[in-house]
Motif scaffolding. Structure first.
Motif, PDB file in Angstrom:
ATOM      1  N   GLU A  10       0.753  -0.990  -0.226  1.00 28.84           N
ATOM      2  CA  GLU A  10       0.162  -0.119   0.072  1.00 28.84           C
ATOM      3  C   GLU A  10       0.669   1.293   0.101  1.00 28.84           C
ATOM      4  OE1 GLU A  10      -3.797   1.897   2.332  1.00 28.84           O
ATOM      5  OE2 GLU A  10      -2.795   0.119   3.100  1.00 28.84           O
ATOM      6  N   VAL A  11       0.777   1.983  -0.734  1.00 32.31           N
ATOM      7  CA  VAL A  11       1.684   3.257  -1.381  1.00 32.31           C
ATOM      8  C   VAL A  11       0.619   4.553  -0.924  1.00 32.31           C
ATOM      9  CG1 VAL A  11       2.855   4.420  -2.668  1.00 32.31           C
ATOM     10  CG2 VAL A  11       2.803   1.881  -3.241  1.00 32.31           C
ATOM     11  N   LYS A  12       0.964   5.382   0.048  1.00 29.53           N
ATOM     12  CA  LYS A  12       0.374   6.360   0.563  1.00 29.53           C
ATOM     13  C   LYS A  12       1.154   7.863   0.352  1.00 29.53           C
ATOM     14  CE  LYS A  12      -2.629   4.221   4.228  1.00 29.53           C
ATOM     15  NZ  LYS A  12      -3.022   4.120   5.280  1.00 29.53           N
ATOM     16  N   HIS A  13       0.738   8.368  -0.435  1.00 27.97           N
ATOM     17  CA  HIS A  13       1.174   9.735  -0.843  1.00 27.97           C
ATOM     18  C   HIS A  13       2.743  10.052  -0.964  1.00 27.97           C
ATOM     19  CE1 HIS A  13      -2.662  11.415  -0.013  1.00 27.97           C
ATOM     20  NE2 HIS A  13      -2.806  10.628   1.142  1.00 27.97           N
ATOM     21  N   VAL A  14       3.416   9.230  -1.604  1.00 22.75           N
ATOM     22  CA  VAL A  14       4.752   8.871  -1.829  1.00 22.75           C
ATOM     23  C   VAL A  14       5.251   9.867  -2.546  1.00 22.75           C
ATOM     24  CG1 VAL A  14       6.640   7.675  -2.854  1.00 22.75           C
ATOM     25  CG2 VAL A  14       5.106   6.698  -0.966  1.00 22.75           C
ATOM     26  N   LYS A  15       6.384  10.820  -2.279  1.00 22.91           N
ATOM     27  CA  LYS A  15       6.971  11.700  -3.234  1.00 22.91           C
ATOM     28  C   LYS A  15       8.562  11.575  -2.921  1.00 22.91           C
ATOM     29  CE  LYS A  15       3.495  15.289  -1.913  1.00 22.91           C
ATOM     30  NZ  LYS A  15       3.292  16.667  -1.298  1.00 22.91           N
ATOM     31  N   LYS A  16       8.973  11.900  -4.236  1.00 22.35           N
ATOM     32  CA  LYS A  16      10.637  11.914  -4.420  1.00 22.35           C
ATOM     33  C   LYS A  16      11.107  13.318  -5.037  1.00 22.35           C
ATOM     34  CE  LYS A  16      14.812  10.432  -3.985  1.00 22.35           C
ATOM     35  NZ  LYS A  16      15.533  10.705  -2.723  1.00 22.35           N
ATOM     36  N   VAL A  28       8.836  12.386  -8.448  1.00 23.05           N
ATOM     37  CA  VAL A  28       7.582  11.464  -8.288  1.00 23.05           C
ATOM     38  C   VAL A  28       6.721  12.546  -7.066  1.00 23.05           C
ATOM     39  CG1 VAL A  28       6.345   9.634  -7.020  1.00 23.05           C
ATOM     40  CG2 VAL A  28       8.515   9.288  -8.377  1.00 23.05           C
ATOM     41  N   ASP A  29       5.346  12.857  -7.503  1.00 24.28           N
ATOM     42  CA  ASP A  29       4.785  13.819  -6.676  1.00 24.28           C
ATOM     43  C   ASP A  29       3.302  13.285  -6.201  1.00 24.28           C
ATOM     44  OD1 ASP A  29       4.469  16.301  -5.269  1.00 24.28           O
ATOM     45  OD2 ASP A  29       3.699  17.491  -7.190  1.00 24.28           O
ATOM     46  N   ASP A  30       3.387  12.649  -5.300  1.00 27.08           N
ATOM     47  CA  ASP A  30       1.994  12.305  -4.743  1.00 27.08           C
ATOM     48  C   ASP A  30       1.601  11.050  -5.233  1.00 27.08           C
ATOM     49  OD1 ASP A  30       0.437  12.327  -2.524  1.00 27.08           O
ATOM     50  OD2 ASP A  30      -0.993  13.626  -3.285  1.00 27.08           O
ATOM     51  N   THR A  65      11.081  11.350  -0.083  1.00 27.31           N
ATOM     52  CA  THR A  65      11.079  12.526   0.297  1.00 27.31           C
ATOM     53  C   THR A  65       9.970  12.940   1.416  1.00 27.31           C
ATOM     54  OG1 THR A  65      11.889  13.751  -1.477  1.00 27.31           O
ATOM     55  CG2 THR A  65      10.504  15.176  -0.214  1.00 27.31           C
ATOM     56  N   ALA A  66       8.661  11.948   0.916  1.00 25.29           N
ATOM     57  CA  ALA A  66       7.680  11.899   2.063  1.00 25.29           C
ATOM     58  C   ALA A  66       6.777  11.009   1.511  1.00 25.29           C
ATOM     59  CB  ALA A  66       6.734  13.369   1.852  1.00 25.29           C
ATOM     60  N   GLY A  67       5.927  10.586   2.610  1.00 23.51           N
ATOM     61  CA  GLY A  67       5.058   9.352   2.235  1.00 23.51           C
ATOM     62  C   GLY A  67       5.085   8.185   3.093  1.00 23.51           C
ATOM     63  N   GLU A  68       4.374   7.092   2.921  1.00 18.47           N
ATOM     64  CA  GLU A  68       4.665   5.851   3.368  1.00 18.47           C
ATOM     65  C   GLU A  68       4.265   4.637   2.543  1.00 18.47           C
ATOM     66  OE1 GLU A  68       2.243   7.234   7.793  1.00 18.47           O
ATOM     67  OE2 GLU A  68       0.947   6.553   6.005  1.00 18.47           O
ATOM     68  N   VAL A  69       4.869   3.660   2.900  1.00 22.87           N
ATOM     69  CA  VAL A  69       4.633   2.358   2.068  1.00 22.87           C
ATOM     70  C   VAL A  69       4.594   1.218   2.880  1.00 22.87           C
ATOM     71  CG1 VAL A  69       5.856   0.819   0.658  1.00 22.87           C
ATOM     72  CG2 VAL A  69       5.894   3.062  -0.148  1.00 22.87           C
ATOM     73  N   MET A 225       1.195   7.506 -15.376  1.00 25.10           N
ATOM     74  CA  MET A 225       1.887   8.755 -14.977  1.00 25.10           C
ATOM     75  C   MET A 225       2.245   9.797 -16.097  1.00 25.10           C
ATOM     76  SD  MET A 225       4.536   7.220 -12.058  1.00 25.10           S
ATOM     77  CE  MET A 225       5.050   8.915 -11.511  1.00 25.10           C
ATOM     78  N   TYR A 226       2.270  11.062 -15.572  1.00 25.81           N
ATOM     79  CA  TYR A 226       2.658  12.133 -16.439  1.00 25.81           C
ATOM     80  C   TYR A 226       3.579  13.291 -15.406  1.00 25.81           C
ATOM     81  CZ  TYR A 226       2.889  16.044 -19.700  1.00 25.81           C
ATOM     82  OH  TYR A 226       3.180  16.856 -20.542  1.00 25.81           O
ATOM     83  N   LEU A 227       4.623  13.193 -15.807  1.00 29.47           N
ATOM     84  CA  LEU A 227       5.382  14.469 -15.015  1.00 29.47           C
ATOM     85  C   LEU A 227       5.308  14.336 -13.465  1.00 29.47           C
ATOM     86  CD1 LEU A 227       7.187  16.560 -16.416  1.00 29.47           C
ATOM     87  CD2 LEU A 227       5.449  18.093 -15.610  1.00 29.47           C
ATOM     88  N   GLY A 228       5.476  12.879 -13.046  1.00 25.52           N
ATOM     89  CA  GLY A 228       5.627  12.631 -11.770  1.00 25.52           C
ATOM     90  C   GLY A 228       4.206  12.655 -11.124  1.00 25.52           C
TER      91      GLY A 228
END
Length: 319
Positions: A10-16, A28-30, A65-69, A225-228
């Motif tokens: 489960e991927v939640k609000h992952v950002k890189k 990667v943006d949310d 950068t942010a989020g949870e997996v 996906m498009y532009l993260g």
């Protein structure tokens, strides 16, 4: 029998984000995604859209950068180094370039056996037997164990990479464009091998690629996906039969149809892909979208379920 419809990842609000000259590059943006046990989720988009970065961040080869997996209900972003080492038994990756990912100075026996050594699973004769078993599993011969990577074709090298990923009997594998560096005639063989291994070993895949026809063949669901950013998610059939997002429609219009009677109007996107260092305001796709409205420049479209289990982020579907 694979037990599907039970959440494995489960991927939640992952950002890189990467820092480039003190500016954030939003690779990667949310990203939000649920991957059920036994299924294959395809991840598609143009080169540079953040697919591979998303895959590597999800399994923490890149620090987020942010989020949870969550893997089997536990947040792996909170794991220490010892816990991450244990996780590697269950979570593996198949890399894009089957030559660059193999050490040219190591024999195949040591390349495939390295995970067994690191985790101290088996030694001696049992290690040799396990390597031979893995080689046969991916369609190679036991005597190949004594050769070096340069002695194999691209397709054979990718089979070696798959064997290495399977060494510890993982549950989840990120396939990072595993066929893009191969000849077209070999691509179908590798995809068929992955499908066969999934049935034999109860595997779950995140399959990253830009070949949409191959993604449809192997995937249960597909994320575009498009532009993260996520722009569309649905089961494979729905995405191909009735795409919602203008970007998805453009991607699918470029897929060849093996039927001379059936014609598909080609949608050519205008302009260049914007830089992730300075993405457009509002909807990131608006600068190339023929349906763009004023609000597209000021409001970020919300992720919504337009049809049952078919999601998109586009102002065209705002009620």
């Amino acid at each position: 029998m694979v037990e599907k419809n039970k959440a494995l990842v489960e991927v939640k609000h992952v950002k890189k984000y990467f820092s480039i000259q003190k500016r954030p590059l939003k690779a990667v943006d949310d990203i939000n995604l649920l991957i059920n046990k036994g299924e294959t989720v395809g991840l598609v988009g143009e080169s540079g859209c953040g697919k591979s970065t998303a895959g590597k961040t999800i399994i923490r080869l890149l620090e987020p950068t942010a989020g949870e997996v969550y893997f089997e209900g536990k947040n792996i972003y909170e794991y220490n180094s010892r816990e991450m080492k244990e996780l590697r038994k269950d979570v593996q990756i198949i890399f894009q370039d089957p030559y660059a990912s193999l050490n040219p100075r190591m024999k195949i026996e040591d390349i495939i056996g390295e995970p067994l050594d690191i985790h101290q699973v088996v030694k001696g004769k049992k290690r040799k037997d396990r390597v031979k078993e893995l080689l046969e599993l991916v369609g190679l011969r036991p005597e190949h164990a004594n050769r070096f990577p340069h002695e194999f074709s691209g397709g054979q090298r990718q089979r070696i990479g798959i064997a290495r990923a399977l060494a510890l009997n993982p549950k989840f594998i990120v396939c990072d464009e595993p066929i893009s560096a191969l000849d077209v005639s070999i691509q179908a063989q590798i995809v068929n091998l992955l499908k066969s291994l999934q049935d034999k070993m109860d595997l779950t895949y995140l399959f990253i690629a830009h070949d949409l026809s191959m993604v449809k063949y192997i995937s249960d669901r597909i994320l575009v996906m498009y532009l993260g950013n996520m722009v569309e998610l649905s089961d494979s059939e729905s995405l191909y039969d009735d795409p919602l997002h203008p970007y998805t429609k453009a991607l699918l219009s470029a897929v060849p149809i093996p039927d001379p009677v059936v014609k598909r109007d080609r949608i050519v996107l205008e302009g260049e892909v914007p830089s992730p260092l300075s993405p457009p305001s509002g909807c990131v796709f608006r600068t190339r979208c023929k349906y763009a409205m004023e609000r597209c420049a000021t409001e970020v479209p919300q992720w919504k379920e337009v049809k049952p289990s078919h999601f998109t982020a586009c102002h065209l579907y705002d009620s």
